[in-house]
Motif scaffolding. Sequence first.
Motif, PDB file in Angstrom:
ATOM      1  N   TYR A  73       4.406   5.635  -7.284  1.00 22.18           N
ATOM      2  CA  TYR A  73       4.523   4.585  -6.280  1.00 22.18           C
ATOM      3  C   TYR A  73       3.205   4.464  -5.531  1.00 22.18           C
ATOM      4  CZ  TYR A  73       9.408   5.265  -7.346  1.00 22.18           C
ATOM      5  OH  TYR A  73      10.597   5.368  -8.015  1.00 22.18           O
ATOM      6  N   VAL A  74       3.050   3.344  -4.825  1.00 25.78           N
ATOM      7  CA  VAL A  74       1.887   3.124  -3.982  1.00 25.78           C
ATOM      8  C   VAL A  74       2.383   2.615  -2.636  1.00 25.78           C
ATOM      9  CG1 VAL A  74      -0.305   1.905  -3.699  1.00 25.78           C
ATOM     10  CG2 VAL A  74       0.477   2.525  -5.987  1.00 25.78           C
ATOM     11  N   ALA A  75       1.944   3.262  -1.574  1.00 28.19           N
ATOM     12  CA  ALA A  75       2.294   2.833  -0.219  1.00 28.19           C
ATOM     13  C   ALA A  75       1.060   2.214   0.425  1.00 28.19           C
ATOM     14  CB  ALA A  75       2.782   4.010   0.611  1.00 28.19           C
ATOM     15  N   LEU A  76       1.191   0.973   0.853  1.00 28.30           N
ATOM     16  CA  LEU A  76       0.139   0.288   1.584  1.00 28.30           C
ATOM     17  C   LEU A  76       0.354   0.556   3.065  1.00 28.30           C
ATOM     18  CD1 LEU A  76      -2.248  -1.809   1.404  1.00 28.30           C
ATOM     19  CD2 LEU A  76      -0.502  -3.555   1.878  1.00 28.30           C
ATOM     20  N   PHE A  77      -0.697   0.984   3.760  1.00 29.15           N
ATOM     21  CA  PHE A  77      -0.528   1.289   5.176  1.00 29.15           C
ATOM     22  C   PHE A  77      -1.764   0.895   5.965  1.00 29.15           C
ATOM     23  CE2 PHE A  77      -2.465   5.081   3.421  1.00 29.15           C
ATOM     24  CZ  PHE A  77      -3.349   5.516   4.394  1.00 29.15           C
ATOM     25  N   GLU A  78      -1.564   0.803   7.270  1.00 27.43           N
ATOM     26  CA  GLU A  78      -2.659   0.481   8.183  1.00 27.43           C
ATOM     27  C   GLU A  78      -2.774   1.572   9.229  1.00 27.43           C
ATOM     28  OE1 GLU A  78      -4.339  -3.152  10.935  1.00 27.43           O
ATOM     29  OE2 GLU A  78      -2.266  -3.246  10.246  1.00 27.43           O
TER      30      GLU A  78
END
Length: 99
Positions: A73-78
């Motif tokens: 999986y890939v988690a996009l975060f800021e």
Amino acid sequence: MIYKIRYTASAREDLLRLYAFLLDQDFQVAEHALATIEKSIELLQAFPFTCRKAMTNNPFIRELVISFGANGYVALFEIDDDTTVTILAVRHQREDDYR
């Protein structure tokens, strides 16, 4: 420094969608995948800047690659500030892109 982890509504929907997809196939795999994603995201509490940049012009938008079996999986975060990280989206690595 410990960062607080927040989730957007769409990121929570992503987690539910990914869980539901696996739940149709195998309950234990679905539970294990969700636990793996959550445990991996916990690493962002201490080390958010170690993840790869998602955008070359914004060093605060990053991606966490989460291994799971042959894919993951890939988690996009800021990184919002010096105390908060917000999970923006989570997708399977075989999906085209973030929703």
